[in-house]
Motif scaffolding. Structure first.
Motif, PDB file in Angstrom:
ATOM      1  N   GLY A  22      29.118  -0.144  66.540  1.00  0.00           N
ATOM      2  CA  GLY A  22      27.780   0.392  66.715  1.00  0.00           C
ATOM      3  C   GLY A  22      26.752  -0.100  65.719  1.00  0.00           C
ATOM      4  O   GLY A  22      25.581   0.277  65.806  1.00  0.00           O
ATOM      5  N   VAL A  23      27.158  -0.951  64.798  1.00  0.00           N
ATOM      6  CA  VAL A  23      26.221  -1.451  63.783  1.00  0.00           C
ATOM      7  C   VAL A  23      25.553  -2.711  64.312  1.00  0.00           C
ATOM      8  O   VAL A  23      26.236  -3.659  64.695  1.00  0.00           O
ATOM      9  N   SER A  24      24.242  -2.723  64.311  1.00  0.00           N
ATOM     10  CA  SER A  24      23.521  -3.869  64.870  1.00  0.00           C
ATOM     11  C   SER A  24      23.109  -4.879  63.810  1.00  0.00           C
ATOM     12  O   SER A  24      22.794  -6.016  64.122  1.00  0.00           O
ATOM     13  N   PHE A  25      23.111  -4.474  62.555  1.00  0.00           N
ATOM     14  CA  PHE A  25      22.703  -5.409  61.507  1.00  0.00           C
ATOM     15  C   PHE A  25      23.923  -6.091  60.924  1.00  0.00           C
ATOM     16  O   PHE A  25      25.055  -5.729  61.212  1.00  0.00           O
ATOM     17  N   SER A  26      23.679  -7.094  60.097  1.00  0.00           N
ATOM     18  CA  SER A  26      24.770  -7.867  59.518  1.00  0.00           C
ATOM     19  C   SER A  26      24.933  -7.545  58.036  1.00  0.00           C
ATOM     20  O   SER A  26      23.957  -7.274  57.340  1.00  0.00           O
ATOM     21  N   PHE A  27      26.152  -7.611  57.592  1.00  0.00           N
ATOM     22  CA  PHE A  27      26.455  -7.475  56.173  1.00  0.00           C
ATOM     23  C   PHE A  27      26.531  -8.863  55.549  1.00  0.00           C
ATOM     24  O   PHE A  27      27.088  -9.776  56.149  1.00  0.00           O
ATOM     25  N   ASN A  28      25.999  -9.012  54.376  1.00  0.00           N
ATOM     26  CA  ASN A  28      26.085 -10.292  53.695  1.00  0.00           C
ATOM     27  C   ASN A  28      27.383 -10.470  52.926  1.00  0.00           C
ATOM     28  O   ASN A  28      27.743 -11.599  52.595  1.00  0.00           O
ATOM     29  N   ALA A  29      28.060  -9.379  52.623  1.00  0.00           N
ATOM     30  CA  ALA A  29      29.314  -9.454  51.882  1.00  0.00           C
ATOM     31  C   ALA A  29      30.289  -8.440  52.455  1.00  0.00           C
ATOM     32  O   ALA A  29      29.964  -7.254  52.572  1.00  0.00           O
ATOM     33  N   VAL A  30      31.462  -8.920  52.830  1.00  0.00           N
ATOM     34  CA  VAL A  30      32.516  -8.048  53.357  1.00  0.00           C
ATOM     35  C   VAL A  30      33.824  -8.435  52.680  1.00  0.00           C
ATOM     36  O   VAL A  30      34.087  -9.625  52.471  1.00  0.00           O
ATOM     37  N   GLY A  31      34.618  -7.453  52.360  1.00  0.00           N
ATOM     38  CA  GLY A  31      35.862  -7.780  51.688  1.00  0.00           C
ATOM     39  C   GLY A  31      36.897  -6.690  51.794  1.00  0.00           C
ATOM     40  O   GLY A  31      36.721  -5.704  52.521  1.00  0.00           O
ATOM     41  N   TRP A  32      37.967  -6.912  51.068  1.00  0.00           N
ATOM     42  CA  TRP A  32      39.109  -6.006  51.087  1.00  0.00           C
ATOM     43  C   TRP A  32      39.509  -5.618  49.668  1.00  0.00           C
ATOM     44  O   TRP A  32      39.485  -6.453  48.750  1.00  0.00           O
ATOM     45  N   TYR A  33      39.855  -4.354  49.526  1.00  0.00           N
ATOM     46  CA  TYR A  33      40.460  -3.830  48.323  1.00  0.00           C
ATOM     47  C   TYR A  33      41.787  -3.204  48.729  1.00  0.00           C
ATOM     48  O   TYR A  33      42.051  -2.971  49.912  1.00  0.00           O
ATOM     49  N   ARG A  34      42.607  -2.906  47.745  1.00  0.00           N
ATOM     50  CA  ARG A  34      43.848  -2.205  48.031  1.00  0.00           C
ATOM     51  C   ARG A  34      44.188  -1.246  46.899  1.00  0.00           C
ATOM     52  O   ARG A  34      43.755  -1.432  45.761  1.00  0.00           O
ATOM     53  N   GLN A  35      44.942  -0.217  47.268  1.00  0.00           N
ATOM     54  CA  GLN A  35      45.375   0.755  46.271  1.00  0.00           C
ATOM     55  C   GLN A  35      46.836   1.096  46.509  1.00  0.00           C
ATOM     56  O   GLN A  35      47.188   1.653  47.561  1.00  0.00           O
ATOM     57  N   ALA A  36      47.646   0.727  45.550  1.00  0.00           N
ATOM     58  CA  ALA A  36      49.074   1.048  45.604  1.00  0.00           C
ATOM     59  C   ALA A  36      49.284   2.440  45.014  1.00  0.00           C
ATOM     60  O   ALA A  36      48.468   2.928  44.221  1.00  0.00           O
ATOM     61  N   PRO A  37      50.379   3.094  45.363  1.00  0.00           N
ATOM     62  CA  PRO A  37      50.645   4.438  44.839  1.00  0.00           C
ATOM     63  C   PRO A  37      50.633   4.466  43.316  1.00  0.00           C
ATOM     64  O   PRO A  37      51.285   3.642  42.665  1.00  0.00           O
ATOM     65  N   GLY A  38      49.857   5.386  42.769  1.00  0.00           N
ATOM     66  CA  GLY A  38      49.813   5.542  41.328  1.00  0.00           C
ATOM     67  C   GLY A  38      49.004   4.502  40.591  1.00  0.00           C
ATOM     68  O   GLY A  38      49.008   4.472  39.356  1.00  0.00           O
TER      69      GLY A  38
END
Length: 121
Positions: free
Chosen positions: A26-42
């Motif tokens: 539903g988003v019509s505009f564009s993002f200039n930066a997209v990425g991934w993070y992660r979180q391991a237990p603890g």
């Protein structure tokens, strides 16, 4: 309200591959930066990879050569292809997007709710 949606997580054996996808329905505009993070237990959340609108990418040292981030303009998604997976890659993976790289660098933007990746030994 912008909501990022991740998909593609699951259980995989060590050495295997998975592909994660991030979309913004539903988003019509564009993002200039997209990425991934992660979180391991603890552990604290950590940066994994980023792609900006000109195609440049950045990766954490721990995933360089194994993970590839790419943008699909037709589907309006950003994918993270993960190969040679290790048990230490086990984490909840979160998508993050910012309208500008300055916004990304300042910590603003949008987050998804995460998708769990489990790598068995």
């Amino acid at each position: 309200q912008v909501q990022l949606v991740e998909s593609g997580g699951g259980l995989v054996q060590s050495g295997g591959s998975l592909r994660l996808s991030c979309a913004a329905p539903g988003v019509s505009f564009s993002f200039n930066a997209v990425g991934w993070y992660r979180q391991a237990p603890g552990k604290p959340r950590e940066f994994v990879a980023r792609i900006i609108s000109d195609g440049r990418t950045n990766y954490a040292d721990s995933v360089k050569g194994r993970f590839t981030i790419s943008g699909d303009n037709a589907e309006k998604t950003v994918k993270l292809h993960m190969s040679s997976l290790k048990p230490e890659d086990t984490a909840v993976y979160y998508c993050r997007a910012a309208l500008t790289t300055a916004g990304w660098d300042s910590g603003t933007g949008y987050w998804g709710k995460g998708t769990l990746v489990t790598v068995s030994s």
